[in-house]
Design a protein around this motif. Structure first.
Motif, PDB file in Angstrom:
ATOM      1  N   ASP A 105       0.830  -1.211   0.000  1.00  0.00           N
ATOM      2  CA  ASP A 105       0.000   0.000   0.000  1.00  0.00           C
ATOM      3  C   ASP A 105       0.864   1.260   0.000  1.00  0.00           C
ATOM      4  O   ASP A 105       0.549   2.245  -0.681  1.00  0.00           O
ATOM      5  CB  ASP A 105      -0.919   0.007   1.225  1.00  0.00           C
ATOM      6  CG  ASP A 105      -2.061  -0.984   1.119  1.00  0.00           C
ATOM      7  OD1 ASP A 105      -2.330  -1.471   0.001  1.00  0.00           O
ATOM      8  OD2 ASP A 105      -2.684  -1.290   2.158  1.00  0.00           O
ATOM      9  N   ALA A 106       1.953   1.235   0.769  1.00  0.00           N
ATOM     10  CA  ALA A 106       2.808   2.409   0.882  1.00  0.00           C
ATOM     11  C   ALA A 106       3.560   2.700  -0.413  1.00  0.00           C
ATOM     12  O   ALA A 106       3.773   3.864  -0.765  1.00  0.00           O
ATOM     13  CB  ALA A 106       3.802   2.212   2.030  1.00  0.00           C
ATOM     14  N   PHE A 107       3.973   1.662  -1.113  1.00  0.00           N
ATOM     15  CA  PHE A 107       4.759   1.846  -2.330  1.00  0.00           C
ATOM     16  C   PHE A 107       3.895   1.963  -3.572  1.00  0.00           C
ATOM     17  O   PHE A 107       4.298   2.573  -4.565  1.00  0.00           O
ATOM     18  CB  PHE A 107       5.721   0.666  -2.528  1.00  0.00           C
ATOM     19  CG  PHE A 107       6.735   0.474  -1.430  1.00  0.00           C
ATOM     20  CD1 PHE A 107       7.000   1.474  -0.496  1.00  0.00           C
ATOM     21  CD2 PHE A 107       7.427  -0.721  -1.310  1.00  0.00           C
ATOM     22  CE1 PHE A 107       7.934   1.294   0.526  1.00  0.00           C
ATOM     23  CE2 PHE A 107       8.362  -0.916  -0.303  1.00  0.00           C
ATOM     24  CZ  PHE A 107       8.616   0.089   0.618  1.00  0.00           C
ATOM     25  N   GLY A 108       2.728   1.350  -3.541  1.00  0.00           N
ATOM     26  CA  GLY A 108       1.874   1.295  -4.718  1.00  0.00           C
ATOM     27  C   GLY A 108       1.963  -0.077  -5.359  1.00  0.00           C
ATOM     28  O   GLY A 108       2.923  -0.816  -5.150  1.00  0.00           O
ATOM     29  N   PRO A 109       0.966  -0.429  -6.174  1.00  0.00           N
ATOM     30  CA  PRO A 109       0.957  -1.761  -6.781  1.00  0.00           C
ATOM     31  C   PRO A 109       2.147  -1.968  -7.722  1.00  0.00           C
ATOM     32  O   PRO A 109       2.588  -1.048  -8.403  1.00  0.00           O
ATOM     33  CB  PRO A 109      -0.370  -1.797  -7.549  1.00  0.00           C
ATOM     34  CG  PRO A 109      -0.766  -0.365  -7.712  1.00  0.00           C
ATOM     35  CD  PRO A 109      -0.210   0.373  -6.549  1.00  0.00           C
ATOM     36  N   GLN A 110       2.661  -3.186  -7.699  1.00  0.00           N
ATOM     37  CA  GLN A 110       3.779  -3.593  -8.553  1.00  0.00           C
ATOM     38  C   GLN A 110       5.033  -2.747  -8.317  1.00  0.00           C
ATOM     39  O   GLN A 110       5.785  -2.436  -9.241  1.00  0.00           O
ATOM     40  CB  GLN A 110       3.393  -3.575 -10.033  1.00  0.00           C
ATOM     41  CG  GLN A 110       2.639  -4.800 -10.488  1.00  0.00           C
ATOM     42  CD  GLN A 110       1.257  -4.907  -9.869  1.00  0.00           C
ATOM     43  OE1 GLN A 110       0.436  -4.013 -10.045  1.00  0.00           O
ATOM     44  NE2 GLN A 110       0.998  -5.990  -9.143  1.00  0.00           N
ATOM     45  N   ARG A 111       5.278  -2.408  -7.057  1.00  0.00           N
ATOM     46  CA  ARG A 111       6.510  -1.695  -6.700  1.00  0.00           C
ATOM     47  C   ARG A 111       7.322  -2.440  -5.632  1.00  0.00           C
ATOM     48  O   ARG A 111       8.485  -2.110  -5.425  1.00  0.00           O
ATOM     49  CB  ARG A 111       6.187  -0.282  -6.171  1.00  0.00           C
ATOM     50  CG  ARG A 111       5.542   0.656  -7.192  1.00  0.00           C
ATOM     51  CD  ARG A 111       6.469   0.933  -8.356  1.00  0.00           C
ATOM     52  NE  ARG A 111       5.931   1.950  -9.263  1.00  0.00           N
ATOM     53  CZ  ARG A 111       5.072   1.716 -10.251  1.00  0.00           C
ATOM     54  NH1 ARG A 111       4.633   0.478 -10.457  1.00  0.00           N
ATOM     55  NH2 ARG A 111       4.641   2.679 -11.026  1.00  0.00           N
ATOM     56  N   LEU A 112       6.708  -3.422  -4.993  1.00  0.00           N
ATOM     57  CA  LEU A 112       7.373  -4.181  -3.935  1.00  0.00           C
ATOM     58  C   LEU A 112       7.828  -5.527  -4.471  1.00  0.00           C
ATOM     59  O   LEU A 112       7.081  -6.219  -5.165  1.00  0.00           O
ATOM     60  CB  LEU A 112       6.397  -4.393  -2.772  1.00  0.00           C
ATOM     61  CG  LEU A 112       6.837  -5.355  -1.655  1.00  0.00           C
ATOM     62  CD1 LEU A 112       8.050  -4.802  -0.908  1.00  0.00           C
ATOM     63  CD2 LEU A 112       5.663  -5.605  -0.700  1.00  0.00           C
ATOM     64  N   THR A 113       9.071  -5.923  -4.160  1.00  0.00           N
ATOM     65  CA  THR A 113       9.530  -7.269  -4.466  1.00  0.00           C
ATOM     66  C   THR A 113       9.952  -7.953  -3.176  1.00  0.00           C
ATOM     67  O   THR A 113      10.417  -7.303  -2.234  1.00  0.00           O
ATOM     68  CB  THR A 113      10.673  -7.288  -5.500  1.00  0.00           C
ATOM     69  OG1 THR A 113      11.901  -6.889  -4.889  1.00  0.00           O
ATOM     70  CG2 THR A 113      10.371  -6.356  -6.670  1.00  0.00           C
ATOM     71  N   LEU A 114       9.794  -9.273  -3.150  1.00  0.00           N
ATOM     72  CA  LEU A 114      10.028 -10.063  -1.947  1.00  0.00           C
ATOM     73  C   LEU A 114      10.913 -11.264  -2.256  1.00  0.00           C
ATOM     74  O   LEU A 114      11.138 -11.594  -3.417  1.00  0.00           O
ATOM     75  CB  LEU A 114       8.696 -10.561  -1.376  1.00  0.00           C
ATOM     76  CG  LEU A 114       7.668  -9.504  -0.962  1.00  0.00           C
ATOM     77  CD1 LEU A 114       6.364 -10.181  -0.564  1.00  0.00           C
ATOM     78  CD2 LEU A 114       8.202  -8.646   0.183  1.00  0.00           C
ATOM     79  N   ILE A 115      11.371 -11.922  -1.214  1.00  0.00           N
ATOM     80  CA  ILE A 115      12.080 -13.185  -1.343  1.00  0.00           C
ATOM     81  C   ILE A 115      11.225 -14.287  -0.755  1.00  0.00           C
ATOM     82  O   ILE A 115      10.570 -14.105   0.280  1.00  0.00           O
ATOM     83  CB  ILE A 115      13.460 -13.136  -0.656  1.00  0.00           C
ATOM     84  CG1 ILE A 115      14.258 -14.413  -0.941  1.00  0.00           C
ATOM     85  CG2 ILE A 115      13.327 -12.903   0.850  1.00  0.00           C
ATOM     86  CD1 ILE A 115      15.707 -14.344  -0.507  1.00  0.00           C
ATOM     87  N   GLY A 116      11.197 -15.425  -1.434  1.00  0.00           N
ATOM     88  CA  GLY A 116      10.505 -16.587  -0.906  1.00  0.00           C
ATOM     89  C   GLY A 116      11.422 -17.342   0.035  1.00  0.00           C
ATOM     90  O   GLY A 116      12.530 -17.737  -0.347  1.00  0.00           O
ATOM     91  N   VAL A 117      11.001 -17.512   1.263  1.00  0.00           N
ATOM     92  CA  VAL A 117      11.760 -18.261   2.272  1.00  0.00           C
ATOM     93  C   VAL A 117      10.785 -19.205   2.971  1.00  0.00           C
ATOM     94  O   VAL A 117       9.566 -19.042   2.853  1.00  0.00           O
ATOM     95  CB  VAL A 117      12.421 -17.320   3.295  1.00  0.00           C
ATOM     96  CG1 VAL A 117      13.403 -16.381   2.622  1.00  0.00           C
ATOM     97  CG2 VAL A 117      11.376 -16.524   4.081  1.00  0.00           C
TER      98      VAL A 117
END
Length: 263
Positions: free
Chosen positions: A199-211
């Motif tokens: 929400d803070a960054f906007g859609p399609q702006r956050l990337t994550l790592i799968g752990v």
């Protein structure tokens, strides 16, 4: 612009579009030419990303920029040459000169990169992002996909989780304002934390790592995450299979059923 650099620019544009697409971009990280070729050949693979930890380990180095920048870039070159897909390079903190390191990566065909903030003071970290994007534009690759990483969660220690989330949010927003197309927040984040950052960054702006313990890919997609990658975990999966083979051989067995020739 024509020739090899125009091809790099076109691949960068393709990689950026994959991040902007509402469909979650999944990237299983690779560490050498053969792992790149195997992952690239699997149906559904649209882009590749290196894992610096895995490259370093495969060459006998610990993680953390112990491997020299030129050796790292040479491995990126070999990976790019082995596939026909966009490749993003994990370049740790930039080896003391992130813009120059990005120029080198572009020079061997990389069209995106992870650069860590290493929790530098925020203004310094944001200036680094701005300098990296300026260097990419000067190299003729304005759509270069800088996956600007904040280590807020990885280096959280015993800080209050609310303070860590606030720090990651402030850093991510600053990196986006400085020109980064996406922000990488590695760690085992809860669903509320992911929702807050998205929400803070906007859609399609956050990337994550799968752990182990990450929220599901479907939920990431629902929350507007742009991309999930797997860092060193893909190499750990491969090495787990190798260790299992060794144990089976030592126990009098042999190759497991279903072993395929993939290279």
């Amino acid at each position: 612009m024509s020739g090899p650099r125009s091809e790099v620019a076109a691949r960068a544009g393709a990689l950026l579009r994959l991040h902007r697409d509402p469909a979650l971009l999944t990237v299983v990280n690779i560490w050498d030419a053969v792992s790149a070729a195997v992952v690239a050949a699997r149906p559904g693979t649209t882009a590749l990303a290196t894992a610096s930890h895995s490259i370093a380990a495969s060459r006998g180095y610990p993680d953390g920029e112990v491997i020299g920048v030129d050796e790292m870039i040479e491995e990126v070159r070999r990976i790019v040459a082995a596939v026909d897909l966009p490749v993003s390079a994990d370049l740790e903190g930039g080896y003391g000169n992130a813009p120059e390191t990005i120029r080198k990566a572009i020079g061997v065909g990389a069209v995106g990169a992870n650069i860590e903030d290493q929790l530098k003071p925020l203004t310094e970290a944001a200036r680094q992002v701005e300098a990296v994007m300026a260097a990419a534009e000067a190299e003729g690759v304005p759509d270069f996909v800088l996956n600007a990483r904040t280590d807020a969660f990885l280096r959280a220690g015993d800080r209050d989780p609310a303070d860590v989330l606030a720090d990651a949010t402030a850093r991510g927003r600053a990196f986006l304002d400085a020109g980064a197309p996406v922000v990488f927040v590695p760690g085992r984040l809860s669903e509320p934390q992911v929702a807050h950052l998205s929400d803070a960054f906007g859609p399609q702006r956050l990337t994550l790592i799968g752990v182990p313990g990450s929220i599901s890919l479907a939920r990431m997609a629902d929350l507007g995450v742009a991309r999930v990658s797997y860092g060193p975990w893909s190499q750990r999966v491969a090495l787990t299979a190798l260790a299992s083979l060794v144990e089976a051989v030592h126990n009098g067995s042999g190759l497991p059923d279903g072993t395929r020739v993939l290279n």
